[in-house]
Design a protein around this motif. Structure first.
Motif, short mmCIF file in Angstrom:
data_model
loop_
_atom_site.label_atom_id
_atom_site.label_comp_id
_atom_site.label_asym_id
_atom_site.label_seq_id
_atom_site.Cartn_x
_atom_site.Cartn_y
_atom_site.Cartn_z
N ASN A 381 0.83 -1.20 0.00
CA ASN A 381 0.00 0.00 0.00
C ASN A 381 0.86 1.25 0.00
O ASN A 381 0.56 2.23 -0.67
N TRP A 382 1.97 1.20 0.76
CA TRP A 382 2.89 2.33 0.78
C TRP A 382 3.49 2.55 -0.61
O TRP A 382 3.53 3.67 -1.12
N ASN A 384 2.20 1.57 -3.42
CA ASN A 384 1.10 1.98 -4.28
C ASN A 384 0.85 3.49 -4.17
O ASN A 384 0.67 4.19 -5.16
N ALA A 385 0.91 4.00 -2.92
CA ALA A 385 0.69 5.43 -2.72
C ALA A 385 1.78 6.23 -3.43
O ALA A 385 1.55 7.31 -3.96
N ALA A 388 1.01 6.01 -7.22
CA ALA A 388 -0.31 6.47 -7.64
C ALA A 388 -0.20 7.79 -8.38
O ALA A 388 0.78 8.52 -8.23
#
Lengths: 392, 367
Positions: A381-382, A384-385, A388
């Motif tokens: 998720n990190w 991905n952020a 993004a």
């Protein structure tokens, strides 16, 4: 003149949505709570009736069983928690190696679906359809059978150049003899990583200021390699290798991977690569074709278009499903129990049979995978952020 | 001076862009790199394929004779192991004289699945039909009534067990998954939290730990002295596991329904459940057909794991058929290839069907 808002009716009326919501929630919580209490109560009663002991105290007792392979020193006299640690490390080892290999293979296969050559396209398509439509457990069993049954016995192994051996005992390969030179090389590489990172930051800033492009990928890698090389020279440039030699019953010397490890690894990698290929293909297909045409009109080559235009945009689409494939691979590594690779599940079932602590052993399995899953998901998720799209 | 008409030379015919030659020129010999790849791959195929064909077909033994298999060992495949053991592999330990029962029951179930997959039969009477067929399946398999001898569930096995576990797992998990997905998007914090905890907990652990739980812990969860059948426990485990994954797929569809749809439904005075049933779910489920079908395929493949907790479905019954037989055990690889082909056929058919149904439900969106 603004009118006062109408007075809120505070009646505990069934017509009030808030009140009904509260009632539903209390009811649901009560049902779930009762069900959990029922299960827990029955468990306690059953354990008392059958005389099953409970508690995690058994972790401190001697394990009493041997483990086929281990990254840390272990023998049967060690305590149970050490056995579990060995299992966790074995799981992590196969998962990490598997994730790296599956990503490489899957990305190649996914890009291959866009090849100009029809045979390459067809082969990639056939691979994906074949491997993802057969259960991974069956694939593990087939690979394990291949390694233990089809391969030649240890006395006459398949050999490449007298250095790599493949036989029923697994895969053996030479490793450098660990000495001062290797230690200094590792230290040099570690020392140069911050330097390379700082250079990369500086190069990016210079590019933004002056529009003069500097290498931000190969130059940092060259810095790290140079540091490692300097350490190796400083340590006297040792070139000794530890070669495996076929003994009577085992391969002596070198390093080796057991057939169990290879079976699990190969099964997981080939299975997951098929899924990763589909993820990569979908990601690339999601980039609008106008982007490719625009890159072409700017004069970028096919490789540059892929690297600078398509992949950065595709990555945004790719990362979330890729994360779940990594998690799937990690969770599927629990199937290793079927072919006797000592991962955490197989250690836990052995301990369960020895001590009878079913609740505790299964809780440990679940906890280990939960922690692994949640931390992998957190890391991705990190990332991905970071990848993004940056918008206002 | 009279100018003589001089025709200019005719232009060459345009390069053909259709037909085999043009296709090969574009797709096999496009540029030098593509040409090199084609030649290298063709050479590799020439090197590998004859040997594989020799092993799999020309040198292989097909009639069930142990002697010819032993003679062909190392040079040809022994498909004879399938010819010899196919009943054991496909039907498991089910009593030999009664094996028509799992065959009929499975054919019934597969017929029902075929009917349910055909658009013409998407009618309300499909629900009672499902109940009737499932009841018939269990009567046939378990027996004990209508003069059929009783067969305990530990003797069930092979393909009938695989298909039954997958079908029931899917059918039971789907409604649960829709409820959990709705709960996860609910405005009520307690319900939302419970759904999130359930989904994340189950998705964080491997199926095998859930199956171990079903096998070792469910007996402890029940009142003293009462323990449900192992098949039932495993089915509950698979259902709970599959529902968490399905719920996430369904939630993706729920999120994609525009907010205006729900607001419009509220303006019309529809209640929450009316809104979900008539407005939100039809749109959401149509959008997630590919993801849900992938979940179904995954459930079908995952049934192979129950062999680890001693239920002998297709993978397990192959082990049962060959492990105890020292003569045929060396030919296990061929047996594995046989059941891999069965799994492949089912999963491939499901993924093809998924493409078709995707086209059916997207009719409303294509103009």
């Amino acid at each position: 003149m603004t009118g006062r808002p109408p007075p809120r009716r505070r009646g505990w009326s069934w017509r009030s949505q808030a009140f009904r919501g509260l009632v539903y929630q209390v009811l649901a919580a009560a049902v779930i709570g009762l069900a959990l209490w029922f299960l827990a109560h029955n468990t306690v009663e059953n354990m008392r009736a059958r005389g099953i002991q409970s508690g995690f105290g058994f972790l401190l007792q001697p394990a009493g069983f041997d483990i086929g392979e281990s990254v840390i020193p272990y023998d049967a006299l060690e305590q149970n928690w050490k056995a579990f640690l060995v299992g966790v490390l074995n799981t992590l080892r196969v998962a990490v190696v598997g994730i790296v290999m599956a990503t490489l293979l899957g990305t190649l296969l996914g890009i291959g679906r866009f090849s100009r050559n029809a045979i390459v396209r067809g082969l990639c398509y056939g691979y994906v359809e074949l491997f993802r439509n057969i259960p991974v457990l069956l694939q593990l069993l087939v690979w394990y059978l291949f390694f233990t049954d089809v391969l030649p016995p240890i006395s006459e192994p398949l050999s490449v150049g007298g250095a790599f051996f493949l036989s029923k005992a697994g895969f053996s390969f030479p490793v450098p003899v660990w000495g001062l030179g290797q230690a200094l090389a590792a230290a040099g590489a570690a020392l140069c990583v911050p330097i390379a990172w700082a250079y990369r930051r500086w190069a990016i800033r210079q590019f933004e200021l002056t529009a003069k492009a500097r290498s931000t990928f190969w130059a940092p890698i060259a810095i790290v390699i140079a540091g490692s090389f300097a350490g190796w020279i400083a340590g006297g440039a040792p070139t000794a290798w530890n070669y495996p030699v076929a003994g009577a019953f085992t391969m002596e010397g070198g390093a080796s991977a057991t057939p169990e490890f290879l079976g699990v690894l190969l099964g997981l990698v080939l299975y997951t690569a098929a899924f990763i290929a589909e993820v990569v293909r979908a990601g690339i297909a999601s980039v609008a074709h106008g982007q490719v045409e625009a890159a072409g009109s700017l004069g970028l080559s096919r490789g540059q278009t892929m690297r600078l235009v398509i992949l950065p945009q595709a990555l945004r689409v790719i990362i979330p499903p890729m994360t779940s494939q990594y998690l799937n691979l990690t969770k599927n590594s629990s199937l290793a129990v079927a072919i006797g690779y000592p991962d955490v599940v197989s250690i836990a079932t052995t301990a369960l049979n020895n001590t009878g602590r079913a609740v505790e052993c299964i809780a440990i399995i679940m906890l280990v995978y939960l922690i692994t899953s949640l931390s992998t998901a957190g890391f991705m998720n990190w990332y991905n952020a970071r990848a993004a799209i940056k918008e206002r | 001076m009279a100018s003589v008409f001089q025709p200019i030379p005719p232009r060459p015919a345009p390069v053909r862009t259709t037909g085999y030659v043009a296709w090969a020129r574009a797709n096999l010999f496009g540029d030098w790199r593509s040409t090199t790849t084609t030649i290298v791959l063709a050479l590799v195929a020439l090197w590998l394929l004859p040997g594989m064909a020799q092993w799999a077909i020309f040198q292989a033994v097909f009639h069930p004779s142990l002697e010819s298999c032993q003679a062909a060992r190392g040079t040809g495949a022994c498909w004879a192991v399938v010819a010899e053991k196919y009943r054991y592999i496909i039907l498991g330990r089910y009593p030999y004289d009664e094996q028509w029962r799992p065959v009929v029951a499975t054919l019934l179930l597969m017929g029902l699945l075929g009917v349910s997959c055909t658009r013409r039969f998407w009618r309300p009477w499909l629900v009672p039909l499902w109940i009737a067929v499932l009841a018939g399946y269990f009567v046939l398999m378990a027996g004990g009534v209508l003069g059929l001898s009783k067969v305990t569930t530990d003797l069930w096995g092979g393909l009938p067990l695989t298909i039954m576990l997958a079908t029931l797992g899917i059918v039971l998990a789907f409604p649960l998954a829709v409820l959990v997905a709705l709960g996860r998007r609910s405005k009520l914090p307690a319900i939302r939290t419970m759904c999130i905890v359930y989904v994340e907990l189950v998705r964080g652990v491997p199926l095998i730990s859930v199956l171990f739980m079903a096998s070792f812990l469910f007996p402890l969860f029940m009142p003293v002295g009462k323990s449900p059948d192992v098949l039932l426990r495993v089915l509950v485990g698979i259902t709970l596991f599959a529902a968490a994954y399905l719920a996430e797929s369904v939630r993706g569809g729920l999120q994609a329904v525009p907010k205006g749809q729900v607001e419009a439904a509220a303006t019309l005075g529809l209640t929450y459940w009316q809104t979900q049933r008539k407005i939100v779910l039809p749109q959401a489920l149509a959008m997630v057909v590919p993801a849900v079908m992938n979940n179904f395929i995954a459930i079908f493949k995952d049934t192979s794991l129950v062999t680890i907790v001693s239920l002998y479905e297709l993978t397990g019954s192959l082990g049962l058929a060959l492990n105890a037989d020292a003569d045929w055990r060396p030919y296990k690889l061929e047996g594995y290839f046989f059941i891999a082909a069965i799994y492949f056929a089912f999963c491939f058919a499901m993924s093809r069907y998924s493409l078709w149904i995707e086209k059916q439900v997207s009719v409303s969106r294509t103009r």
